[in-house]
Design an enzyme around this catalytic site. Structure first.
Site, PDB file in Angstrom:
ATOM      1  N   GLU A  59       3.208   1.581   3.042  1.00 44.38           N
ATOM      2  CA  GLU A  59       4.270   0.574   3.005  1.00 44.38           C
ATOM      3  C   GLU A  59       5.303   0.906   1.939  1.00 44.38           C
ATOM      4  OE1 GLU A  59       1.646  -3.355   4.370  1.00 44.38           O
ATOM      5  OE2 GLU A  59       1.802  -2.781   2.266  1.00 44.38           O
ATOM      6  N   ASN A 103       0.861  -1.173   0.000  1.00 46.22           N
ATOM      7  CA  ASN A 103       0.000   0.000   0.000  1.00 46.22           C
ATOM      8  C   ASN A 103       0.907   1.237   0.000  1.00 46.22           C
ATOM      9  OD1 ASN A 103       0.729   0.616   2.752  1.00 46.22           O
ATOM     10  ND2 ASN A 103      -0.853  -0.807   3.464  1.00 46.22           N
ATOM     11  N   ASP A 111      -5.552  -8.570   1.019  1.00 49.62           N
ATOM     12  CA  ASP A 111      -5.399  -9.987   0.650  1.00 49.62           C
ATOM     13  C   ASP A 111      -6.228 -10.320  -0.581  1.00 49.62           C
ATOM     14  OD1 ASP A 111      -3.735 -10.495   2.852  1.00 49.62           O
ATOM     15  OD2 ASP A 111      -5.448 -10.840   4.153  1.00 49.62           O
TER      16      ASP A 111
END
Length: 463
Positions: free
Chosen positions: A205, A202, A269
């Site tokens: 991150e 993301n 996920d």
């Protein structure tokens, strides 16, 4: 392969096979209701409504791959010799039909995330979490690669100790040697993932991985990722702003629609599973994959706990589909079929649709094309052309899918679909129903006297 927007699978192509490596955990979702205030302190007392246990971490990626309909699915991770570990191994992984390569680590407590929900809102989370270092399992991964045709390896890194730098490097190297696509959901150290096929952080991150400021333009983040990691694709998720993808030449962005956010757990996920499932194909159209991932991830945040993909999520937003798309979803779902021209919609039609839905399952409506209606009803029909009829029928919540057919009867549709139940109006005799031999059972819906499209048109003309 599976068509993104038709839900079709080529029967001549084998199902995709996957290896998933990463940190697995148990999601324990507790749903409560505030009942009163406690006597001993000014705090609410919650009554337990229900609780559920689901796979979390890389296990959620596994669940979603299985929901999409993959073939062989190998899971490499670690659990403790405890109740949570046994729930993962026995009750969850085996139920999914996964080839388990779980390492049971002595003295390790399986990671558990307990989320408490009240009125469909997450109230707080309590974690059981102990760091560990798992011995390298690269040799076991290679053994699978030697014996099976694997399409994609997914590394789902939650930084709990399973995916050490050496393990990541070894597995990505194996992917290169065996020509297998490697899809990475990363944490912290970008050097572990050098040479992977696709990396999906993301934005927060990505900035942390690359040691760049949060205000860094997206294209610069992607270019820096290419310089340091060298993937084929760089994907950065942006929460409510959507998802971006860069292939070394062009950056594309797919934005989300406005949604009511209940719980964002597992949305990343879902994106990872979709990317791994589709992006490994040489014929992939990245923009379509991005559209699909954005749409479903956006949908997933409307549910408490983790949302699990199904093949139905691959179907278009429109209810109008090909028969093969519905047939592909039939497993586990009762199919109820009815058909007609539905030129002038009236109360008798609504009565029929309600009857079908009350039988349970998925209601599929067969709709005559304009030419078909003209042959059956005369040259002045239909009064409402196909698109107008579809616009009205799609708005009726009793109908799940609509199949348009050109023939005078739905015989071809019934032969291909083979529904569990075929429903006709009360003006039909069971023995005269076309295609009855392709249905599990025949149900007759009571006919409403004096109500019909023909009667309505006649009344309009007379007035």
């Amino acid at each position: 392969r599976t068509s993104l927007f038709a839900g079709e699978r080529d029967p001549n192509v084998e199902m995709e096979n996957f290896i998933v490596c990463g940190d697995i955990m148990l999601d324990h979702n507790v749903f409560v209701e505030a009942e009163k205030l406690a006597n001993e302190a000014p705090i609410p007392v919650f009554g337990l409504q229900k609780e559920e246990f689901t796979l979390g971490g890389c296990g959620n990626v596994v669940k979603n791959l299985r929901g999409l309909g993959c073939g062989s699915l190998h899971l490499f991770s670690a659990i403790g010799d405890d109740e949570a570990g046994r729930r993962i191994s026995d009750a969850l992984v085996k139920r999914l039909g996964v080839v388990s390569h779980l390492c049971v680590v002595d003295g390790y407590r399986t990671c558990v995330k307990r989320r408490y929900f009240c009125d469909n809102k997450i109230v707080f989370r309590c974690d059981t979490e102990v760091g560990l270092v798992v011995p390298s399992f690269a040799e076991e991964v290679e053994a699978v690669l030697k014996t099976e045709s694997i399409d994609c390896i997914i590394l789902s890194d939650y930084n709990k100790g399973v995916l050490t730098a050496q393990v990541c490097e070894d597995i990505i190297r194996l992917g290169t040697v065996y020509g297998v696509f490697t899809c990475v959901d990363p944490k912290q150290d970008y050097t572990k993932y050098k040479g992977c096929s696709l990396i999906k952080p993301n934005k927060k991150e990505a900035c942390a991985l690359l040691q760049l400021e949060a205000k860094t333009p997206l294209i610069e983040l992607h270019k820096r990722m290419f310089e340091l990691v060298g993937p084929k694709y760089s994907v950065i998720t942006l929460a409510e702003e959507g998802i971006t993808l860069y292939d070394g030449a062009t950056m594309i962005q797919e934005r989300t629609g406005a949604r009511k956010i209940i719980d964002v757990t597992g949305a990343g996920d879902i994106v990872c599973a979709i990317l791994g499932y589709f992006m490994h194909s040489p014929a992939v159209v990245p923009s379509k994959v991005l559209q699909l991932a954005t749409r479903i991830a956006t949908k997933s945040v409307e549910f408490p706990g983790t949302y699990t993909l199904t093949r139905g999520d691959l179907l278009p937003l429109s209810k109008v589909v090909e028969v093969s798309a519905i047939r592909n979803l039939k497993s586990g779902s009762r199919i109820v079929f009815t058909n007609g021209c539905f030129d002038f919609l009236h109360s008798g039609h609504i009565h029929l649709f309600k009857f079908c839905k009350a039988l349970g399952g998925t209601v599929v409506l067969g709709l005559n094309s304009d030419d078909s209606v003209s042959r059956l009803k005369g040259s002045t029909r239909p009064v409402n052309l196909l698109q107008t009829r579809l616009d009205v029928l799609e708005a009726i919540h009793y109908i799940d899918w609509i199949v348009v057919f050109e023939e005078d009867t739905p015989l071809r549709v019934l032969e291909e679909l083979r529904p569990d139940v075929l429903v006709k109006g009360g003006d039909y005799a069971a023995e005269t129903i076309v295609g009855k031999e392709f249905a599990g059972e025949i149900r007759i819906c009571s006919f409403m006297e004096g109500v019909s499209s023909t009667a309505t048109i006649k009344k309009i003309k007379e007035s």
